[in-house]
Design a protein around this motif. Structure first.
Motif, PDB file in Angstrom:
ATOM      1  N   PRO A 183     -18.370 -29.530  -2.748  1.00 54.03           N
ATOM      2  CA  PRO A 183     -17.684 -30.315  -3.786  1.00 54.03           C
ATOM      3  C   PRO A 183     -16.313 -30.771  -3.301  1.00 54.03           C
ATOM      4  N   GLU A 184     -15.801 -31.832  -3.886  1.00 50.46           N
ATOM      5  CA  GLU A 184     -14.528 -32.402  -3.447  1.00 50.46           C
ATOM      6  C   GLU A 184     -13.392 -31.397  -3.521  1.00 50.46           C
ATOM      7  N   GLY A 185     -13.454 -30.485  -4.481  1.00 49.34           N
ATOM      8  CA  GLY A 185     -12.378 -29.525  -4.657  1.00 49.34           C
ATOM      9  C   GLY A 185     -12.495 -28.268  -3.817  1.00 49.34           C
ATOM     10  N   VAL A 186     -13.460 -28.225  -2.926  1.00 54.64           N
ATOM     11  CA  VAL A 186     -13.640 -27.061  -2.048  1.00 54.64           C
ATOM     12  C   VAL A 186     -13.421 -27.503  -0.604  1.00 54.64           C
ATOM     13  N   GLU A 187     -12.366 -27.001   0.010  1.00 49.19           N
ATOM     14  CA  GLU A 187     -12.052 -27.347   1.397  1.00 49.19           C
ATOM     15  C   GLU A 187     -12.891 -26.498   2.344  1.00 49.19           C
ATOM     16  N   VAL A 188     -13.510 -27.144   3.327  1.00 50.57           N
ATOM     17  CA  VAL A 188     -14.240 -26.435   4.381  1.00 50.57           C
ATOM     18  C   VAL A 188     -13.405 -26.496   5.650  1.00 50.57           C
ATOM     19  N   ARG A 189     -12.994 -25.326   6.129  1.00 54.76           N
ATOM     20  CA  ARG A 189     -12.110 -25.264   7.291  1.00 54.76           C
ATOM     21  C   ARG A 189     -12.756 -24.388   8.370  1.00 54.76           C
ATOM     22  N   TRP A 190     -12.965 -24.956   9.552  1.00 53.11           N
ATOM     23  CA  TRP A 190     -13.511 -24.193  10.673  1.00 53.11           C
ATOM     24  C   TRP A 190     -12.366 -23.602  11.485  1.00 53.11           C
ATOM     25  N   LEU A 191     -12.509 -22.334  11.846  1.00 56.25           N
ATOM     26  CA  LEU A 191     -11.497 -21.613  12.607  1.00 56.25           C
ATOM     27  C   LEU A 191     -12.038 -21.334  13.999  1.00 56.25           C
ATOM     28  N   LEU A 192     -11.522 -22.028  14.993  1.00 61.23           N
ATOM     29  CA  LEU A 192     -11.996 -21.809  16.362  1.00 61.23           C
ATOM     30  C   LEU A 192     -11.290 -20.597  16.952  1.00 61.23           C
ATOM     31  N   ASN A 193     -12.096 -19.658  17.437  1.00 57.07           N
ATOM     32  CA  ASN A 193     -11.561 -18.414  17.988  1.00 57.07           C
ATOM     33  C   ASN A 193     -12.357 -18.033  19.230  1.00 57.07           C
ATOM     34  N   PRO A 194     -11.938 -18.516  20.401  1.00 60.33           N
ATOM     35  CA  PRO A 194     -12.665 -18.176  21.626  1.00 60.33           C
ATOM     36  C   PRO A 194     -12.476 -16.736  22.080  1.00 60.33           C
ATOM     37  N   ASP A 195     -11.494 -16.041  21.503  1.00 66.56           N
ATOM     38  CA  ASP A 195     -11.203 -14.655  21.876  1.00 66.56           C
ATOM     39  C   ASP A 195     -11.988 -13.713  20.960  1.00 66.56           C
ATOM     40  N   THR A 196     -13.170 -13.282  21.410  1.00 66.91           N
ATOM     41  CA  THR A 196     -14.019 -12.447  20.558  1.00 66.91           C
ATOM     42  C   THR A 196     -13.418 -11.064  20.309  1.00 66.91           C
ATOM     43  N   SER A 197     -12.394 -10.684  21.074  1.00 66.13           N
ATOM     44  CA  SER A 197     -11.759  -9.383  20.837  1.00 66.13           C
ATOM     45  C   SER A 197     -10.764  -9.442  19.676  1.00 66.13           C
ATOM     46  N   ASP A 198     -10.430 -10.649  19.220  1.00 61.30           N
ATOM     47  CA  ASP A 198      -9.472 -10.810  18.132  1.00 61.30           C
ATOM     48  C   ASP A 198     -10.220 -10.721  16.805  1.00 61.30           C
ATOM     49  N   VAL A 199     -10.434  -9.504  16.319  1.00 60.07           N
ATOM     50  CA  VAL A 199     -11.223  -9.304  15.105  1.00 60.07           C
ATOM     51  C   VAL A 199     -10.434  -9.580  13.828  1.00 60.07           C
ATOM     52  N   ASP A 200      -9.135  -9.832  13.951  1.00 61.97           N
ATOM     53  CA  ASP A 200      -8.310 -10.108  12.777  1.00 61.97           C
ATOM     54  C   ASP A 200      -8.135 -11.602  12.503  1.00 61.97           C
ATOM     55  N   HIS A 201      -8.763 -12.441  13.311  1.00 56.37           N
ATOM     56  CA  HIS A 201      -8.536 -13.886  13.227  1.00 56.37           C
ATOM     57  C   HIS A 201      -8.881 -14.427  11.836  1.00 56.37           C
TER      58      HIS A 201
END
Length: 276
Positions: A183-201
């Motif tokens: 829906p227009e009021g729901v933002e879809v944001r992709w988070l690129l994280n190539p560091d798989t050890s960063d579990v807090d991303h």
């Protein structure tokens, strides 16, 4: 007196109708079969099935007598199951769509999906499920990695046009990013994280959101699923934000460095638990 044995789960014997490579780590398989006419869990957007894999060297035809196989086969030949979320189901057309996260030739389901071709046979059990977005919720948060994309995508499609919220999806590569309808009021944001050890991303991104002033039950609804350690970090953020537990659907879908068998076994141990 021993407990009565649980009844065997019905097995749906399906065939591959089509395959599609969605990205470096995503393969879409569409399965077909008459048994999909009564496929349940229509009320859930996180419906899942368990794919059943039996050693092809045994030359057996499905459905399988799992009790007999588990009693007679050595450990290395035991049947295995792998759990996958349903992306879509068309009961009338008898079609089941499942998106597989793949990482090379290790494991059972991923390699099978990468090599699958039209006419191949798959055996699935289920479905199960437990979540659907509340159309009355004032604000929605969806969070997860590629393993959660099917459920997140299905939930976004089920939202009313007036819905508001954010979907945060973590991926290693830009090539795995999909265009998700929302829906227009729901933002879809992709988070690129190539560091798989960063579990807090993912958790950091959730904490940095502009949150509603009211996070009481009914005001917000959260769906957060994915890699176990990442989801533990997400749970800590939600607790600090004082989001009511009843407003949250949360679990680890998988654990890095674990097979599903080991991951499922650890759910009953401290390392496998995500705190309430």
């Amino acid at each position: 007196m021993s407990a009565p044995a649980r009844p065997a789960r019905p097995q749906r014997v399906l065939t591959v109708a089509s395959t599609e490579r969605l990205g470096p780590h995503l393969v879409r398989i569409v399965l077909t079969g008459d048994s999909l006419a009564d496929f349940g869990a229509a009320e859930y957007t996180d419906a899942y099935v368990k794919f059943l894999f039996v050693d092809p060297g045994l030359g057996l035809e499905p459905p399988f007598d799992l009790a007999a196989l588990r009693e007679s086969l050595p450990g290395e030949q035991q049947p295995v199951t792998r759990t996958y979320t349903v992306r879509a189901v068309d009961r009338e057309a008898r079609l089941l769509t499942v998106d597989f996260v793949t990482h090379g030739d290790v494991g059972h389901a991923g390699p099978w999906a990468q090599q699958a071709k039209v006419g191949d046979v798959a055996v699935v059990m289920g479905p199960g499920g437990g979540y659907a977005p509340d159309p009355q919720a004032g604000w929605h948060l969806f969070a997860g990695d590629l393993s959660a994309v099917p459920a997140i995508a299905a939930a976004l499609e089920a939202l009313p046009a007036s819905a508001r919220g954010v979907a945060l999806v973590e991926a290693e590569l830009q090539e795995d990013v999909l265009d998700l309808a929302a829906p227009e009021g729901v933002e879809v944001r992709w988070l690129l994280n190539p560091d798989t050890s960063d579990v807090d991303h993912l958790a950091r991104a959730i904490d940095a959101l502009t949150w509603p002033d009211d996070v009481s039950e009914g005001a917000v609804q959260v769906f957060a699923h994915g890699e176990r350690e990442s989801i533990k970090a997400v749970r800590a953020v939600l607790k600090r934000r004082e989001v009511p537990r009843g407003a949250i659907s949360i679990s680890g879908y998988w654990a890095r460095g674990r097979t599903e068998d080991a991951f499922q076994a650890e759910k009953r141990t401290p390392i496998g638990k995500i705190e309430d």
